[in-house]
Design a protein around this motif. Structure first.
Motif, PDB file in Angstrom:
ATOM      1  N   HIS A 187       0.992  -1.189   0.112  1.00  0.00           N
ATOM      2  CA  HIS A 187       0.058   0.247  -0.193  1.00  0.00           C
ATOM      3  C   HIS A 187       0.919   1.203   0.164  1.00  0.00           C
ATOM      4  CE1 HIS A 187      -3.420  -2.634   0.687  1.00  0.00           C
ATOM      5  NE2 HIS A 187      -2.678  -3.040   1.791  1.00  0.00           N
ATOM      6  N   GLY A 188       0.823   1.970  -1.172  1.00  0.00           N
ATOM      7  CA  GLY A 188       1.525   3.173  -1.021  1.00  0.00           C
ATOM      8  C   GLY A 188       2.863   3.080  -1.782  1.00  0.00           C
ATOM      9  N   HIS A 189       3.228   2.385  -2.365  1.00  0.00           N
ATOM     10  CA  HIS A 189       4.591   2.322  -3.152  1.00  0.00           C
ATOM     11  C   HIS A 189       4.614   3.400  -4.115  1.00  0.00           C
ATOM     12  CE1 HIS A 189       3.483   0.924  -7.433  1.00  0.00           C
ATOM     13  NE2 HIS A 189       2.606   0.279  -6.841  1.00  0.00           N
ATOM     14  N   THR A 190       5.686   3.752  -4.410  1.00  0.00           N
ATOM     15  CA  THR A 190       6.248   4.736  -5.025  1.00  0.00           C
ATOM     16  C   THR A 190       6.762   4.491  -6.477  1.00  0.00           C
ATOM     17  OG1 THR A 190       8.364   5.199  -3.937  1.00  0.00           O
ATOM     18  CG2 THR A 190       6.478   6.157  -3.182  1.00  0.00           C
ATOM     19  N   GLY A 191       6.493   2.947  -6.747  1.00  0.00           N
ATOM     20  CA  GLY A 191       7.268   2.624  -8.116  1.00  0.00           C
ATOM     21  C   GLY A 191       6.538   3.625  -9.485  1.00  0.00           C
ATOM     22  N   PHE A 192       7.207   3.329 -10.479  1.00  0.00           N
ATOM     23  CA  PHE A 192       6.682   4.027 -11.623  1.00  0.00           C
ATOM     24  C   PHE A 192       7.234   3.290 -12.922  1.00  0.00           C
ATOM     25  CE2 PHE A 192      10.647   5.944 -11.007  1.00  0.00           C
ATOM     26  CZ  PHE A 192      11.197   6.107 -12.261  1.00  0.00           C
ATOM     27  N   VAL A 193       6.132   3.416 -14.054  1.00  0.00           N
ATOM     28  CA  VAL A 193       6.602   2.862 -15.226  1.00  0.00           C
ATOM     29  C   VAL A 193       7.317   4.023 -16.198  1.00  0.00           C
ATOM     30  CG1 VAL A 193       5.724   1.675 -17.407  1.00  0.00           C
ATOM     31  CG2 VAL A 193       4.818   1.274 -14.845  1.00  0.00           C
ATOM     32  N   ARG A 194       8.245   3.383 -16.908  1.00  0.00           N
ATOM     33  CA  ARG A 194       8.824   4.302 -17.823  1.00  0.00           C
ATOM     34  C   ARG A 194       8.777   3.662 -19.269  1.00  0.00           C
ATOM     35  NH1 ARG A 194      14.477   7.062 -16.886  1.00  0.00           N
ATOM     36  NH2 ARG A 194      12.759   8.532 -15.847  1.00  0.00           N
ATOM     37  N   LEU A 195       8.122   4.525 -20.126  1.00  0.00           N
ATOM     38  CA  LEU A 195       8.292   4.244 -21.443  1.00  0.00           C
ATOM     39  C   LEU A 195       9.670   4.543 -22.331  1.00  0.00           C
ATOM     40  CD1 LEU A 195       4.412   4.876 -22.575  1.00  0.00           C
ATOM     41  CD2 LEU A 195       5.413   2.940 -21.464  1.00  0.00           C
ATOM     42  N   PHE A 294       9.911   0.399 -12.216  1.00  0.00           N
ATOM     43  CA  PHE A 294      10.861   0.534 -11.200  1.00  0.00           C
ATOM     44  C   PHE A 294      10.168   0.363  -9.795  1.00  0.00           C
ATOM     45  CE2 PHE A 294      12.526   3.143 -14.621  1.00  0.00           C
ATOM     46  CZ  PHE A 294      13.696   2.755 -14.539  1.00  0.00           C
ATOM     47  N   PHE A 295      10.149  -0.690  -9.255  1.00  0.00           N
ATOM     48  CA  PHE A 295       9.168  -1.087  -7.895  1.00  0.00           C
ATOM     49  C   PHE A 295      10.024  -0.481  -6.885  1.00  0.00           C
ATOM     50  CE2 PHE A 295       7.442  -4.296  -5.153  1.00  0.00           C
ATOM     51  CZ  PHE A 295       6.421  -3.685  -5.027  1.00  0.00           C
ATOM     52  N   ASN A 296       9.580   0.550  -6.137  1.00  0.00           N
ATOM     53  CA  ASN A 296      10.062   1.417  -5.090  1.00  0.00           C
ATOM     54  C   ASN A 296       9.061   1.298  -3.635  1.00  0.00           C
ATOM     55  OD1 ASN A 296      11.890   2.090  -6.913  1.00  0.00           O
ATOM     56  ND2 ASN A 296      10.990   3.851  -7.578  1.00  0.00           N
ATOM     57  N   PRO A 297       9.832   1.598  -2.539  1.00  0.00           N
ATOM     58  CA  PRO A 297       9.039   1.360  -1.442  1.00  0.00           C
ATOM     59  C   PRO A 297       8.134   2.441  -1.473  1.00  0.00           C
ATOM     60  CG  PRO A 297      11.341   1.647  -1.032  1.00  0.00           C
ATOM     61  CD  PRO A 297      11.264   1.517  -2.359  1.00  0.00           C
ATOM     62  N   SER A 298       7.334   2.505   0.002  1.00  0.00           N
ATOM     63  CA  SER A 298       6.402   3.708   0.152  1.00  0.00           C
ATOM     64  C   SER A 298       7.372   4.811   0.517  1.00  0.00           C
ATOM     65  CB  SER A 298       5.622   3.319   1.468  1.00  0.00           C
ATOM     66  OG  SER A 298       6.250   3.250   2.543  1.00  0.00           O
ATOM     67  N   SER A 299       6.954   5.943   0.410  1.00  0.00           N
ATOM     68  CA  SER A 299       7.617   7.095   0.870  1.00  0.00           C
ATOM     69  C   SER A 299       7.908   7.427   2.313  1.00  0.00           C
ATOM     70  CB  SER A 299       6.811   8.519   0.567  1.00  0.00           C
ATOM     71  OG  SER A 299       5.579   8.771   1.354  1.00  0.00           O
ATOM     72  N   ALA A 300       7.386   6.607   3.126  1.00  0.00           N
ATOM     73  CA  ALA A 300       7.723   6.633   4.631  1.00  0.00           C
ATOM     74  C   ALA A 300       8.807   5.649   4.874  1.00  0.00           C
ATOM     75  CB  ALA A 300       6.473   6.364   5.443  1.00  0.00           C
ATOM     76  N   ARG A 319      24.033   2.986   7.023  1.00  0.00           N
ATOM     77  CA  ARG A 319      23.164   3.888   7.855  1.00  0.00           C
ATOM     78  C   ARG A 319      22.015   3.655   7.557  1.00  0.00           C
ATOM     79  NH1 ARG A 319      24.116   8.730   7.097  1.00  0.00           N
ATOM     80  NH2 ARG A 319      25.816   8.634   5.591  1.00  0.00           N
ATOM     81  N   THR A 320      20.895   3.973   8.053  1.00  0.00           N
ATOM     82  CA  THR A 320      19.458   4.139   7.623  1.00  0.00           C
ATOM     83  C   THR A 320      19.365   5.145   6.633  1.00  0.00           C
ATOM     84  OG1 THR A 320      18.653   3.209   9.689  1.00  0.00           O
ATOM     85  CG2 THR A 320      17.322   4.349   8.380  1.00  0.00           C
ATOM     86  N   ILE A 321      18.745   4.659   5.563  1.00  0.00           N
ATOM     87  CA  ILE A 321      18.564   5.830   4.484  1.00  0.00           C
ATOM     88  C   ILE A 321      17.067   6.037   4.335  1.00  0.00           C
ATOM     89  CG2 ILE A 321      18.514   6.095   1.928  1.00  0.00           C
ATOM     90  CD1 ILE A 321      21.011   4.009   1.766  1.00  0.00           C
ATOM     91  N   SER A 322      16.542   7.373   4.315  1.00  0.00           N
ATOM     92  CA  SER A 322      15.077   7.790   4.111  1.00  0.00           C
ATOM     93  C   SER A 322      14.950   7.627   2.619  1.00  0.00           C
ATOM     94  CB  SER A 322      14.927   9.288   4.508  1.00  0.00           C
ATOM     95  OG  SER A 322      13.827   9.750   3.866  1.00  0.00           O
ATOM     96  N   TRP A 323      14.027   6.615   2.170  1.00  0.00           N
ATOM     97  CA  TRP A 323      13.841   6.647   0.669  1.00  0.00           C
ATOM     98  C   TRP A 323      13.577   8.022   0.024  1.00  0.00           C
ATOM     99  CZ3 TRP A 323      14.583   4.856  -3.742  1.00  0.00           C
ATOM    100  CH2 TRP A 323      13.870   4.660  -4.660  1.00  0.00           C
ATOM    101  N   ALA A 324      12.175   8.700   0.765  1.00  0.00           N
ATOM    102  CA  ALA A 324      11.974   9.608   0.095  1.00  0.00           C
ATOM    103  C   ALA A 324      12.966  10.958  -0.346  1.00  0.00           C
ATOM    104  CB  ALA A 324      10.624  10.264   0.950  1.00  0.00           C
ATOM    105  N   GLU A 325      13.886  10.800   0.710  1.00  0.00           N
ATOM    106  CA  GLU A 325      14.993  11.810   0.484  1.00  0.00           C
ATOM    107  C   GLU A 325      15.939  11.463  -0.544  1.00  0.00           C
ATOM    108  OE1 GLU A 325      18.880  13.146   3.174  1.00  0.00           O
ATOM    109  OE2 GLU A 325      16.993  12.965   4.174  1.00  0.00           O
TER     110      GLU A 325
END
Length: 349
Positions: A187-195, A294-300, A319-325
């Motif tokens: 729920h809320g993944h940030t993936g996207f398709v690119r043509l 591109f299958f990406n996790p949620s912004s949180a 170290r921990t990475i903030s995915w949104a950042e």
């Protein structure tokens, strides 16, 4: 030109694009092709174990593999190819009307940078429905007749389902329950398709847009930022992955998707799974199309090495990475030279 011996490291001076291309006739130098039918049914089942082990080995050794028997209908794939070609060969004003920018990365673009070098390509990006949580922007669709938006949304949903199955296999390969990472994606993944469209002719050849003069590759060498990528490529070829001092062709396989691991998966796996460096050659005789998801996790999501890969002998390496950042900084580099592109190496302990 193809070379059959490695250059001396001192001669190459860290310029990966100067490394030789491997002999593509050698089976040992080819990206593995894996039947994932049992993983799509149930990645945790005994029947899926062989495929899971092959995926884990491919992630360790290549960071790339191809999958067959993935369950995505051929009719949907054909519909997506048709709409992709129609869009890129359509009127330029229709594409220009939905030109991407730094504030809204969804839509069309023909002036993209990779590692501050211009790529010879055109792209159209779209994500999930509604306002995305990182850029606070919505998809922009072209003003065209026909099923363009419907076909592409159905395709997006199909590759999302496949990605969730592959994510389960990745988890099982790291001795975790198959659904261990599902909450970060379902729920809320940030993936996207690119043509992607890689024309023989430079798309900015007669353009008034400010741009770098040279576009000598379709996409310059890079790693993908997210968890994993599901790529549909046509029969032209041009995708290459870097391994053991050579570039290796990822040969088009009929009916297959190309899968590669991204930066976040390398961090989660504590360097067990590789985010492989890859590139696309510039086209010189035939146009090429490809469609990555591109299958990406949620912004949180905060990304750090998973419990099963940390031990006294193998402590956490990141170290921990903030995915949104991280995602925001990586996207900035698509539009202009804002300095060195963000890399997971900057988060190493």
């Amino acid at each position: 030109m193809r070379y059959h011996r490695a250059f001396a490291m001192a001669e190459l001076k860290d310029d990966l694009d100067q490394y030789p291309v491997a002999d593509s006739t050698e089976l040992v130098g080819q990206v593995p092709v894996i039947d994932v039918a049992e993983i799509v049914r149930d990645a945790a089942s005994p029947a899926a174990r062989d495929a899971v082990e092959k995926i884990a080995a491919a992630c360790r050794e290549w960071g790339f593999f191809q999958v067959v028997n993935h369950g995505i209908p051929e009719t949907l794939i054909n519909d997506t190819w048709r709409e992709t070609a129609a869009f890129f060969t359509g009127p330029q004003p229709v594409k220009d009307a939905i030109m991407r920018n730094r504030d809204n990365p969804w839509g069309y673009y023909n002036n993209e940078l990779t590692k501050n070098q211009r790529d010879k390509k055109e792209v159209f990006d779209y994500t999930t429905d509604g306002t995305d949580p990182i850029y606070r922007a919505e998809n922009r669709w072209p003003d065209v007749a026909g099923p363009f938006q419907d076909s592409l949304c159905r395709y997006r949903d199909a590759v999302t389902a496949l990605s969730l199955s592959l994510l389960e296999a990745f988890c099982v390969g790291l001795d975790l329950p198959p659904d261990f990472m599902r909450a970060d994606f379902e729920h809320g993944h940030t993936g996207f398709v690119r043509l992607n469209y890689y024309p023989v002719r430079d798309p900015l050849e007669q353009s008034n847009l400010e741009h770098l003069p040279t576009a000598d590759l379709g996409v310059h060498h890079h790693t993908d930022a997210g968890a994993l990528t599901v790529l549909l490529q046509d029969d032209v070829g041009g995708l290459q992955v870097f391994r053991n001092g050579f570039w290796h062709d990822v040969r088009p396989e009929p009916g297959a998707f190309v899968i590669n691991t991204g930066d976040m998966m390398q961090v989660w796996s504590n360097d067990i799974y590789r985010a492989a460096v890859h590139r696309v050659l510039a086209m010189d005789s035939r146009d090429r199309y490809s469609i990555p998801f591109f299958f990406n996790p949620s912004s949180a999501t905060d990304v750090a090495p998973l419990p099963s890969v940390i031990s006294d002998e193998r402590p956490a390496r990141y170290r921990t990475i903030s995915w949104a950042e991280f995602r925001g900084k990586r996207t900035d580099g698509d539009y202009a030279d804002y300095g060195p592109e963000v890399q997971i190496a900057q988060y190493r302990i």
